[in-house]
Design an enzyme around this catalytic site. Structure first.
Site, PDB file in Angstrom:
ATOM      1  N   SER A  60     -73.795  58.405  30.832  1.00 35.56           N
ATOM      2  CA  SER A  60     -73.090  57.387  30.043  1.00 35.56           C
ATOM      3  C   SER A  60     -73.842  56.072  29.885  1.00 35.56           C
ATOM      4  O   SER A  60     -73.382  55.187  29.155  1.00 35.56           O
ATOM      5  CB  SER A  60     -71.708  57.119  30.630  1.00 35.56           C
ATOM      6  OG  SER A  60     -70.870  58.223  30.368  1.00 35.56           O
ATOM      7  N   LYS A  63     -74.406  55.271  26.298  1.00 32.43           N
ATOM      8  CA  LYS A  63     -73.403  54.646  25.424  1.00 32.43           C
ATOM      9  C   LYS A  63     -73.847  53.304  24.857  1.00 32.43           C
ATOM     10  O   LYS A  63     -73.656  53.024  23.671  1.00 32.43           O
ATOM     11  CB  LYS A  63     -72.079  54.486  26.169  1.00 32.43           C
ATOM     12  CG  LYS A  63     -71.343  55.802  26.410  1.00 32.43           C
ATOM     13  CD  LYS A  63     -70.044  55.594  27.184  1.00 32.43           C
ATOM     14  CE  LYS A  63     -69.174  56.839  27.179  1.00 32.43           C
ATOM     15  NZ  LYS A  63     -69.718  57.975  27.918  1.00 32.43           N
ATOM     16  N   TYR A 171     -61.080  55.550  29.264  1.00 24.73           N
ATOM     17  CA  TYR A 171     -62.477  55.943  29.116  1.00 24.73           C
ATOM     18  C   TYR A 171     -62.567  57.365  28.590  1.00 24.73           C
ATOM     19  O   TYR A 171     -61.869  58.262  29.074  1.00 24.73           O
ATOM     20  CB  TYR A 171     -63.148  55.824  30.477  1.00 24.73           C
ATOM     21  CG  TYR A 171     -64.634  55.959  30.446  1.00 24.73           C
ATOM     22  CD1 TYR A 171     -65.414  55.093  29.676  1.00 24.73           C
ATOM     23  CD2 TYR A 171     -65.275  56.932  31.197  1.00 24.73           C
ATOM     24  CE1 TYR A 171     -66.793  55.217  29.664  1.00 24.73           C
ATOM     25  CE2 TYR A 171     -66.654  57.048  31.195  1.00 24.73           C
ATOM     26  CZ  TYR A 171     -67.403  56.190  30.420  1.00 24.73           C
ATOM     27  OH  TYR A 171     -68.770  56.306  30.403  1.00 24.73           O
TER      28      TYR A 171
END
Length: 397
Positions: A60, A63, A171
């Protein structure tokens, strides 16, 4: 300058005690690397020592990079933060909210009350979740036979949302749709877009969705923490022929490459001699975009993938355009208003604009939010700030 001996000691001790398999950590100001260290092994089943150029799945941490790419397109007027994203991504034109399951175990769906926008996707307030923090999504995937997101199959994106857009922070898979939006308006696959517009300009030559032969030689193995605390190497690799490039978690990278990205943010969009984002865009990304909403505890529904995640439990936390924002100073010394996030295999970064410092620490351990990995991160960060304090705080601009 941080006392490298202090940080070295913390990280070396963790690796030698086999509390973590191996680690690379790096910290930098906007214009120079101020700490770099590599300890332990790339893979506990092999002799190779960890090196600063070792390649990690950063999950992640992808991101923020995907979001930066999308913000370039917002600057160009090709994407807009508050237009319904269904105009760009027809699959998101009429989202359905999962309201639970009926007596027979069939999903109960209803149309969402508001459209999804790019801003809601970037802030994890569009309603999408990850199954690893949602028992209802685990059940939904089992019922429908949809693949999980890490398969990088397009069908994995056909999930309902868990709440109406804009009503809560949760999330989830939102940034994968940001990556799809980048592709839709740029006319390039996400790997090519990020390479041409971020990686090449920043000199991030070791960051990619697909592993080259050279990267594979330096690849760090994945490890699983057993219930007794022991570590065991496990097979793991992101799909190398994906149906879609996972803008929310598909990248491999090195500490040195990711530090270049954090330095670009510290330098208000400038990196390696190129202005990649406008200063005002970077300032916007660093602001709270969730208003009165707050970042909440993430409770594990898939223990092999993640522990419960509750960073700074006593602090109100906000979200910018792809960043966690701490609203108070942290025990390690990170300034209020700093930016941060992490990757599933215990990779972490923070960007502190008010002290002009950023740090990256990379490990490959599951489940996420591992206590011993978090201890290594905290020890590294404390050491960085202790060194900055000794140097008299922030350098003059």
């Amino acid at each position: 300058m941080p006392s490298s001996t202090e940080i070295d000691q913390v990280l070396r001790q963790k690796a030698e005690a086999k509390e973590i398999p191996g680690v690379v950590a790096m910290a930098a100001t906007g214009n120079e690397v101020i700490y770099q260290g590599a300890f332990g092994k790339r893979d506990l089943s092999k002799p190779d020592a960890m090196t600063p150029d070792s390649v990690f799945w950063i999950a992640s941490m992808t991101k923020a990079i995907t979001t930066a790419g999308a913000m370039q397109l917002v600057e160009q007027g090709k994407l807009a933060l508050d237009t319904p994203i269904g105009k760009v991504l027809p699959d998101l034109a009429s989202p359905q909210v999962l309201e639970g399951f009926d007596a027979k175990g069939e999903p109960k769906l209803r149309p969402a009350k508001k459209p999804i926008t790019l801003r809601l996707l970037m802030t994890h307030t569009a309603g999408f979740c990850y199954d690893m923090w949602s028992g209802d999504m685990v059940q939904y995937l089992a019922k429908t036979g949809l693949p999980s997101i890490t398969t990088c199959k397009n069908d994995a994106l056909k999930t309902p949302i868990m709440s109406d857009p804009g009503t809560r922070w949760e999330y989830g898979t939102n940034i994968d749709f940001v990556g799809k939006a980048v592709e839709a308006v740029s006319g390039k696959r996400l790997d090519a877009y990020l390479r041409d517009n971020l990686f090449v300009p920043l000199g991030m030559n070791d960051t990619s969705f697909r592993l080259s032969a050279d990267q594979r030689k330096r690849l760090v193995g994945m490890h699983a923490r057993g219930p007794d605390g022991s570590l065991a190497p496990i097979p793991f690799e992101m799909e190398q022929e994906p149906e879609f490039f996972m803008g929310g978690g598909g990248l491999y990278s090195t500490a040195g490459d990711y530090i270049r990205f954090t330095q670009m943010i510290l330098n208000k969009g400038k990196g390696n001699g190129s202005q990649l984002l406008k200063a005002e865009t970077v300032a916007t990304m660093a602001q709270n975009h969730i208003g009165e909403l707050s970042v909440t505890k993430m409770v594990s529904a898939v223990p092999g993938a993640t522990n419960d995640v509750d960073l700074y439990p006593d602090m109100v936390k906000k979200w910018g355009l792809s960043f966690l924002i701490n609203t108070a100073k942290t025990p390690e010394g990170r300034s209020a208003g700093s930016l941060a996030w992490a990757g599933l295999a215990n990779t972490y970064y923070w960007i502190d604009p008010s002290r002009d410092v950023a740090g990256v620490i990379l490990m490959q351990v599951l489940p996420f939010a591992d206590r011993l990995c978090l201890e290594a991160f905290a020890g590294f960060e404390r050491g960085v700030y202790a060194g900055l304090g000794a140097a008299g705080g922030k350098k003059a601009a």
